[in-house]
Scaffold this motif. Structure first.
Motif, PDB file in Angstrom:
ATOM      1  N   ARG A 417       0.857  -1.187   0.000  1.00  0.00           N
ATOM      2  CA  ARG A 417       0.000   0.000   0.000  1.00  0.00           C
ATOM      3  C   ARG A 417       0.894   1.238   0.000  1.00  0.00           C
ATOM      4  N   GLY A 418       0.736   2.070  -1.026  1.00  0.00           N
ATOM      5  CA  GLY A 418       1.614   3.225  -1.203  1.00  0.00           C
ATOM      6  C   GLY A 418       1.594   4.180  -0.027  1.00  0.00           C
ATOM      7  N   GLU A 423       4.337   6.524   4.756  1.00  0.00           N
ATOM      8  CA  GLU A 423       4.378   6.805   6.190  1.00  0.00           C
ATOM      9  C   GLU A 423       5.514   6.041   6.869  1.00  0.00           C
ATOM     10  N   GLN A 424       5.729   4.799   6.430  1.00  0.00           N
ATOM     11  CA  GLN A 424       6.826   3.996   6.994  1.00  0.00           C
ATOM     12  C   GLN A 424       8.181   4.651   6.706  1.00  0.00           C
ATOM     13  N   LEU A 425       8.370   5.088   5.450  1.00  0.00           N
ATOM     14  CA  LEU A 425       9.630   5.732   5.088  1.00  0.00           C
ATOM     15  C   LEU A 425       9.817   7.043   5.842  1.00  0.00           C
ATOM     16  N   ALA A 426       8.732   7.795   6.023  1.00  0.00           N
ATOM     17  CA  ALA A 426       8.818   9.050   6.783  1.00  0.00           C
ATOM     18  C   ALA A 426       9.284   8.774   8.215  1.00  0.00           C
ATOM     19  N   GLY A 427       8.815   7.645   8.774  1.00  0.00           N
ATOM     20  CA  GLY A 427       9.236   7.264  10.110  1.00  0.00           C
ATOM     21  C   GLY A 427      10.722   6.941  10.182  1.00  0.00           C
ATOM     22  N   ILE A 430      12.942   9.374   5.779  1.00  0.00           N
ATOM     23  CA  ILE A 430      13.031   9.497   4.315  1.00  0.00           C
ATOM     24  C   ILE A 430      11.717  10.073   3.799  1.00  0.00           C
ATOM     25  N   LEU A 431      11.747  11.299   3.297  1.00  0.00           N
ATOM     26  CA  LEU A 431      10.547  11.925   2.757  1.00  0.00           C
ATOM     27  C   LEU A 431      10.404  11.573   1.287  1.00  0.00           C
ATOM     28  N   VAL A 432       9.186  11.210   0.889  1.00  0.00           N
ATOM     29  CA  VAL A 432       8.939  10.798  -0.494  1.00  0.00           C
ATOM     30  C   VAL A 432       7.810  11.634  -1.062  1.00  0.00           C
ATOM     31  N   VAL A 439       2.224   4.906  -7.298  1.00  0.00           N
ATOM     32  CA  VAL A 439       3.589   4.895  -7.835  1.00  0.00           C
ATOM     33  C   VAL A 439       4.555   4.316  -6.813  1.00  0.00           C
ATOM     34  N   LEU A 440       4.353   4.673  -5.542  1.00  0.00           N
ATOM     35  CA  LEU A 440       5.258   4.222  -4.491  1.00  0.00           C
ATOM     36  C   LEU A 440       5.154   2.719  -4.298  1.00  0.00           C
ATOM     37  N   ALA A 441       3.953   2.171  -4.378  1.00  0.00           N
ATOM     38  CA  ALA A 441       3.769   0.733  -4.208  1.00  0.00           C
ATOM     39  C   ALA A 441       4.562  -0.045  -5.249  1.00  0.00           C
ATOM     40  N   GLU A 442       4.561   0.437  -6.488  1.00  0.00           N
ATOM     41  CA  GLU A 442       5.270  -0.244  -7.574  1.00  0.00           C
ATOM     42  C   GLU A 442       6.773  -0.291  -7.351  1.00  0.00           C
TER      43      GLU A 442
END
Length: 478
Positions: A417-418, A423-427, A430-432, A439-442
């Motif tokens: 789930r994108g 949110e996981q990367l932000a934790g 890493i800001l995306v 797009v992120l899920a892919e």
């Protein structure tokens, strides 16, 4: 997946002649047992199929990021004799000269405190991203011909960079041999509005911090230091390159009978290097490759302007370390059984990794070898490596290009789930930023092989040496 394959070294494997019918040479690939779990039988078969092509020299090769592709496996490398050999779009790919460039800044991570989100937003607004992204830069048909011939130089001469940038690009940002007449009107139409755009898929513009320096001597030569903020551009030739591949695959497929070439897979459609069809494809491919170098040059320029505007640093203090191509066919001279000979080297999801003293690399890097850039997968480290003499001897001066997919984009969207990933990367700090979360899920890190293991294999196999590890801080995706 290793049945019928011979282990010939700690990390080196051989696919023997006879694995598929009509192989002219053995196949060889580099892989650890940990990565062997992700090896697809179809990718090995593709590696063997490449070994059936006319004029192939020594071996059909693949890097540890090997996975199934169109024609050649992704991660595939092969060299062909200039008289008896062929050129094949399946050995280059649809995103001609997809590649990477790495740029240093004088900033440290502390300088970004409280400003990272604003920086990512400014990047996202400055560089058009996504499948149908259109540039604010308008070029005429005549200017597009100039781009396809002169590559990154076209951009620098119009203020999108500095002369020093060109020296630090593979081929100085423009291969010779471009033939704009071999590029269709449809390819031109697709390329006209896309110069300076990021595109989609695994392409990105990423802010990174140098987390670890492994080879201090090479790091000094490349001008990179622990704690330094850098940024990396990963993209290619956009719709123009895709259309060039599509157009010429059709032409080459129809020419197979003319040259009496029998193939185990029509995705390997090819023609003799020195045939009208072969020359036309090469000329069009060079046009797309040069377009890609100009594209990355413009994106780098826009990113430099963002950094300069936010932090007051001089434009010239953001130094390009190097720009490398991942999908290209090139005429190069290599040692074959003690004699120098010109061959047509195809690298499809593989990076040139010329060793110390090799021709064609910047003089300032001659003592340590060519910089090699291996991008991570959004939440994982990227690596700066250097080329080696071993690569010159074993792989036509080639190494891996990235992590290599283990899940298709459609499967990734079902399993990831994108929004949760963002949110996981932000934790993790890493800001995306992307046009939408799908797009992120892919492109989630888990849909790729572990980049650290791929890089470990090429390092320990001697195909390139690790210089530094860079961690992501912020990413814009298309």
């Amino acid at each position: 997946m290793l049945e019928g394959i011979n282990k010939i070294g700690d990390l080196e494997w051989e696919v023997p002649i006879g694995y598929v019918a009509d192989m002219r040479v053995p196949g060889r690939f580099f892989l650890s047992l940990a990565l062997a779990e992700t090896l697809e039988e179809g990718a090995v078969r593709q590696l063997a199929n490449v070994a059936t092509l006319p004029g192939i020299v020594k071996h059909s090769l693949a890097m540890p990021d090997i996975h199934w592709g169109y024609g050649f496996p992704i991660g595939g490398v092969a060299a062909f004799d200039m008289t008896e050999g062929v050129i094949s779009p399946g050995g280059v790919g649809f995103d001609i000269n997809c590649g990477v460039r790495l740029i240093t800044t004088p900033l440290t991570e502390a300088d970004l405190a409280g400003k990272k989100r604003d920086l990512i937003e400014r990047f996202f607004n400055a560089v058009p991203t996504g499948v149908g992204a259109k540039s604010t830069l308008r070029v005429s048909n005549k200017e597009l011909s100039d781009v396809m011939v002169n590559g990154a130089r076209w951009a620098v001469e119009r203020g999108f960079g500095i002369e020093e940038d060109l020296v630090r690009c593979e081929e100085e940002g423009a291969m010779p041999g471009a033939d704009p007449g071999a590029v269709s009107a449809k390819a031109r139409q697709r390329g006209l509005p896309q110069l300076g755009t990021l595109g989609a898929g695994n392409h990105f513009l990423e802010i990174q911090v140098v987390k670890e320096v492994v080879d201090p001597e090479a790091a000094r030569a490349f001008g990179i230091a622990e704690g330094q903020i850098c940024f990396m551009v990963h993209c290619g030739s956009r719709g123009l390159g895709h259309q060039v591949a599509t157009d010429h695959l059709r032409i080459l497929e129809s020419a197979l009978g003319k040259y009496r070439i029998r193939l185990p897979d029509r995705q390997l459609a090819c023609a003799p290097v020195d045939s009208p069809e072969g020359r036309a494809y090469y000329g069009a491919m060079v046009c797309a490759a040069n377009y890609a170098w100009a594209n990355r040059q413009v994106i780098m320029h826009e990113a430099r302007k963002v950094f300069s505007g936010m932090f007051g640093i001089d434009y010239d203090d953001m130094r390009l370390i190097y720009d490398v191509a991942h999908n290209v066919a090139k005429f190069e001279r290599h040692d074959i059984d003690g004699a120098s000979a010109e061959v047509c080297v195809h690298r499809k999801g593989a990076t040139r990794a010329f060793g110390p003293g090799a021709p064609g690399i910047p003089r300032e890097y001659a003592a340590v070898g060519q910089p090699v850039l291996i991008p991570g997968s959004m939440g994982t480290s990227s690596y700066l490596l250097r080329g080696t003499t071993t690569a010159m001897q074993k792989t036509w001066g080639s190494t891996c290009h990235g992590a290599g997919r283990v899940l298709s984009r459609s499967k990734a969207k079902k399993e990831v789930r994108g929004r949760e990933l963002r949110e996981q990367l932000a934790g993790e700090g890493i800001l995306v930023r992307a046009p939408h979360d799908a797009v992120l899920a892919e492109e989630a890190p888990e849909v790729y092989k572990p980049s650290h293991e791929v890089v470990r294999v090429v390092h320990e196999a001697g195909l390139s040496g690790i210089v530094a590890r860079l961690n992501p801080l912020g990413v814009i995706k298309g």
